[in-house]
Design an enzyme around this catalytic site. Structure first.
Site, PDB file in Angstrom:
ATOM      1  N   GLU A 116      -4.929  -4.878  -8.297  1.00  0.00           N
ATOM      2  CA  GLU A 116      -5.904  -3.842  -8.593  1.00  0.00           C
ATOM      3  C   GLU A 116      -7.134  -3.834  -7.691  1.00  0.00           C
ATOM      4  O   GLU A 116      -7.743  -2.793  -7.464  1.00  0.00           O
ATOM      5  CB  GLU A 116      -6.341  -3.965 -10.063  1.00  0.00           C
ATOM      6  CG  GLU A 116      -5.276  -3.396 -10.980  1.00  0.00           C
ATOM      7  CD  GLU A 116      -5.369  -3.876 -12.413  1.00  0.00           C
ATOM      8  OE1 GLU A 116      -5.318  -5.103 -12.624  1.00  0.00           O
ATOM      9  OE2 GLU A 116      -5.473  -3.047 -13.307  1.00  0.00           O
ATOM     10  N   LYS A 176       3.576 -10.283   2.735  1.00  0.00           N
ATOM     11  CA  LYS A 176       4.041  -8.902   2.882  1.00  0.00           C
ATOM     12  C   LYS A 176       3.739  -8.088   1.624  1.00  0.00           C
ATOM     13  O   LYS A 176       3.149  -7.011   1.690  1.00  0.00           O
ATOM     14  CB  LYS A 176       5.547  -8.891   3.173  1.00  0.00           C
ATOM     15  CG  LYS A 176       6.118  -7.494   3.334  1.00  0.00           C
ATOM     16  CD  LYS A 176       7.601  -7.519   3.657  1.00  0.00           C
ATOM     17  CE  LYS A 176       7.823  -7.919   5.113  1.00  0.00           C
ATOM     18  NZ  LYS A 176       9.271  -7.931   5.457  1.00  0.00           N
ATOM     19  N   GLY A 205       3.881   2.160 -12.424  1.00  0.00           N
ATOM     20  CA  GLY A 205       3.302   2.565 -13.710  1.00  0.00           C
ATOM     21  C   GLY A 205       1.806   2.787 -13.610  1.00  0.00           C
ATOM     22  O   GLY A 205       1.272   3.682 -14.231  1.00  0.00           O
ATOM     23  N   GLY A 249       7.568  -3.092  -9.213  1.00  0.00           N
ATOM     24  CA  GLY A 249       7.655  -2.586  -7.847  1.00  0.00           C
ATOM     25  C   GLY A 249       6.811  -3.405  -6.890  1.00  0.00           C
ATOM     26  O   GLY A 249       6.820  -3.189  -5.680  1.00  0.00           O
TER      27      GLY A 249
END
Ligand code: MOS
Length: 739
Positions: A704, A631, A241, A469
């Site tokens: 972010e 990961k 998104g 995700g």
């Protein structure tokens, strides 16, 4: 209870537990839901940028096969606007309802909606809807908006000021004053925006591609005048998104209204072209940076004054100064934001809103200042380091920025950098080495969660947050495992349904720091419930005191080392589960300033003979507290680095000044980095220092920060290679060619 959690599962790198579902196509995304008797909706989008709808001719469209109804401003139910408030959890960026009136405020605005038996029929009929507009003069980009409305509107409350920055600037020994610009960008998640609306007896079930099902539920309840209990929003899987799916947009309202009108479920997918206009954008910015230093390279004045365009219907502020106010020590400082109205869709948060364009400007300007001072850019930053947030007058809860600088520089080989422009060569190519700091706020919202230990030997966790995700399913399972000792394959996680215990929007990089402490608390509550069953009549430890029991690796122990599997405890009491719930508060910010830090080191290769520019090497050292999953955490930084390269070199959403229409509203012409643009080597260093002042996991969030500073690091590297200082993104090859 605030046990500090760091064990073999927290910080490990297990693969995503939902990986097999995604790999096999079994994970249902919004548009995968095809309900019985469902109809399909397709939008008609304005082909003028500003004006009024004079007439809509529906005759041809109505004659098309399969058409059920066509909605527009004269044929649409009366709905309610929602107040837009983050605190009230009903945030929207575009408050105007679809088809509210006959006005057009931006190109690509919904002007009609065709509902038909199939998607193809709806789309074919939508193409036959003919709309006559009376067009007004438009302003679709910064220059046109400035020409029309020369006075930017100050964004009250978004700025910060301390000392006397203008006076200090005038008196500074060394000073620079430059303006940097960033273009409109579009989020472009792979998964299309989509809504599937189903009404049942006055209640709405909405499958929505959403980063925030709780907010989405609250907004839809306001819009349809319902109690929130009569709305359920589901978003189990999201194909990303980047901020465009944080809040409800007009299409979701249109789909739900259409479904109620025709009394059938309706699916609406927003076509890619309309995702450039009606589901948010990162607005273009103009940022003026004024920096003054003393003779020793200490900052004495810093001003960051920024303007962005917003839409004609709402005010969205791109807070580009959000990092500037606290990244460096500086006594006299100002950041200010203002907006200018333009005829484009309402902007919204896009990955690291404010910080991504803001640090392009600040970290480019810091590079320019370092050069003016004849200082190494890294040494200049270190000279202005601070461990206090001077905008809040609070210490940072945990800061390892100096270590990030040093480890990044060492891995990159920064000490081998020759500062002379264009001096580093490899065959036909000129190498450019640049760096920049990265920075992002750490936030933690309130959160509820439920964890059950089940009689079949598995555990179950649920929360109304989402996995967009990034790996949230997996880290929630890791949190349950860290408390219960159960292996990941015996832990079931359900997210993305507003009927689950209330959870946060997946945004702001706060999902991990917000959700995991609630999950851990709920897991401990489930264990407490289990201990209660164990000491009750008929239990394995009947008559003992629950406080004497411990729980580890799925077993209850007493101090004589008598151990009973929890499944046995439940069986003895004929119980299905031991349940625990948690309600955790937002972080309080009165003792510390919570922020994350890092540094990017970038190598570019410039071949002047064929005007070829590539980012060839990136080292990113990131300080975000405890890493939960190595990961998925690395994935976030790697993805953000790619997105930062896109910001630096490719991305710009363009409008034609004459027609007022978008020019490159498709994947072919809106350039994003492809595999060939990705550096051979992206080396992510995760510093991994737990920040227990923030939460018991010590994690601050990593979604972010990786994009912040990246465009500046590239621009600084390009300057080092070419001597061309590009202050207007994206950096284009034609700007680098010699005159
Ligand atoms: Mo992020 S821009 O808060 O999805």
């Amino acid at each position: 209870m605030s046990d500090k959690i760091k064990d073999r599962i927290i910080g490990a790198g297990p693969a995503r537990i939902d990986g097999p579902l995604k790999l096999t196509g079994a994970a249902p995304y919004t548009a995968d839901h095809h309900l019985p008797n469902m109809a399909y909706a397709y939008g008609v989008f304005s082909t003028v940028a500003s004006g009024r709808i004079e007439h809509i001719d529906l005759d041809a469209a109505r004659r098309m096969p399969g058409v059920i109804d066509i909605f527009h401003h004269d044929h649409f139910p009366d709905l309610y606007r929602t107040p837009s408030s983050f605190a009230e959890e009903n945030m929207v960026d575009e408050t105007r309802l679809p088809f509210e009136d006959d006005q057009v405020y931006y190109p690509g605005q919904f002007v009609a909606l065709v509902v038909a038996e199939t998607f193809a029929q709806a789309r074919a009929a939508a193409y036959r809807v003919h709309v006559d507009y009376s067009a007004d003069a438009h302003a679709v980009n910064f220059e046109q908006a400035q020409a029309r409305d020369a006075k930017p509107q100050p964004a009250a409350g978004s700025g910060h000021s301390r000392g006397e920055p203008d006076r200090a600037f005038a008196a500074a020994a060394h000073a620079i004053d430059f303006t940097y610009t960033t273009p409109m960008e579009t989020h472009n998640p792979m998964e299309m925006h989509a809504s599937v609306a189903h009404w049942d007896n006055g209640s709405l079930l909405l499958y929505e591609a959403s980063q925030g099902v709780v907010f989405a539920r609250n907004v839809m309840a306001k819009v349809f005048g319902l109690p929130p209990e009569r709305v359920e929003v589901r978003s189990a899987f999201i194909g990303s998104g980047f901020g465009s799916k944080l809040w409800i947009w007009p299409h979701a309202v249109a789909a739900a209204a259409a479904a109620r009108e025709i009394a059938r479920p309706v699916q609406l997918m927003v076509p890619r072209s309309a995702m450039f206009t009606t589901t948010g954008n990162r607005p273009p910015t103009r940022q003026r940076l004024r920096i003054g230093t003393d003779d020793n390279g200490k900052l004495v004045s810093l001003s960051h004054d920024s303007v962005n365009t917003t839409s004609m219907v709402d005010t969205y502020v791109e807070t580009t100064g959000s990092c500037t106010k606290s990244l460096y020590a500086c006594p006299d400082l100002r950041v200010s934001h203002a907006t200018l109205g333009a005829n484009h869709g309402t902007p919204t948060s896009m990955r690291a809103p404010g910080a991504a364009p803001g640090l392009f400007a600040l970290e480019s300007a810091m590079d320019e200042m370092a050069e003016t001072l004849d200082m190494d850019p890294l040494a200049f930053r270190k000279a202005n380091y601070t461990d206090r947030d001077e905008s809040k007058d609070l210490p940072f809860s945990s800061i390892h920025l100096l270590e990030a600088y040093d480890r990044g520089a060492e891995r990159f080989g920064w000490e081998k950098r020759d500062p002379k422009i264009g001096s580093m060569r490899d065959g036909d190519e000129t190498l450019g080495w640049g760096m920049a700091a990265c920075n992002w706020e750490a936030m933690k919202m309130h959160c509820d969660a439920r964890v059950s230990l089940r009689a079949d030997g598995t555990a179950y966790a649920s929360c109304a947050t989402q996995d967009i995700g990034t790996g949230t399913y997996t880290i929630v399972a890791q949190a349950v495992a860290s408390i219960t000792g159960l292996p990941l394959d015996r832990i079931e996680v359900e997210l993305g349904d507003s009927s689950y215990p209330s959870g946060p929007v997946s945004g702001g990089s706060w999902a991990t720091a917000t959700t995991l402490p609630a999950i851990a608390q709920a897991a401990r509550a489930a264990i407490d419930a289990l201990k209660g069953y164990a000491v009750a009549d008929g239990g394995a430890f009947a008559g003992a005191s629950a406080e004497e029991l411990t729980f580890s690796n799925g077993e209850i122990h007493d101090d004589s080392d008598h151990a009973v599997p929890y499944v046995e405890v439940l069986r003895q009491q004929k119980l299905a589960n031991a349940d625990g719930e948690a309600h955790t508060p937002a972080a309080s910010d009165d003792e510390y300033s919570f922020r994350s830090f890092g540094a990017h080191f970038v190598e570019v290769r410039w071949d002047p003979g064929i005007s070829r520019l590539r980012v060839s090497r990136v080292v990113s050292a990131i300080d975000v507290g405890q890493i939960i999953n190595e990961k998925t955490a690395k994935n976030q930084v790697e993805g953000a680095v790619a997105m930062g390269i896109g910001m630096a070199l490719f991305e710009a959403t363009e409008y034609d000044e004459r027609s007022g229409l978008p020019v490159n509203n498709n994947y072919a012409e809106y350039l994003v980095p492809v595999h060939a643009d990705q550096p051979d080597d992206v080396d992510v260093i995760l510093l991994d220092h737990p920040d227990y002042a923030f939460n018991e996991f010590g994690a601050r969030g990593i979604g972010e920060i990786g994009i912040t500073g990246m465009a500046a690091a590239v621009a600084n590297a390009v300057y080092h290679a070419t001597g061309k200082r590009i202050r207007d993104l994206p950096i284009r090859l034609e700007q680098l060619m010699s005159a």
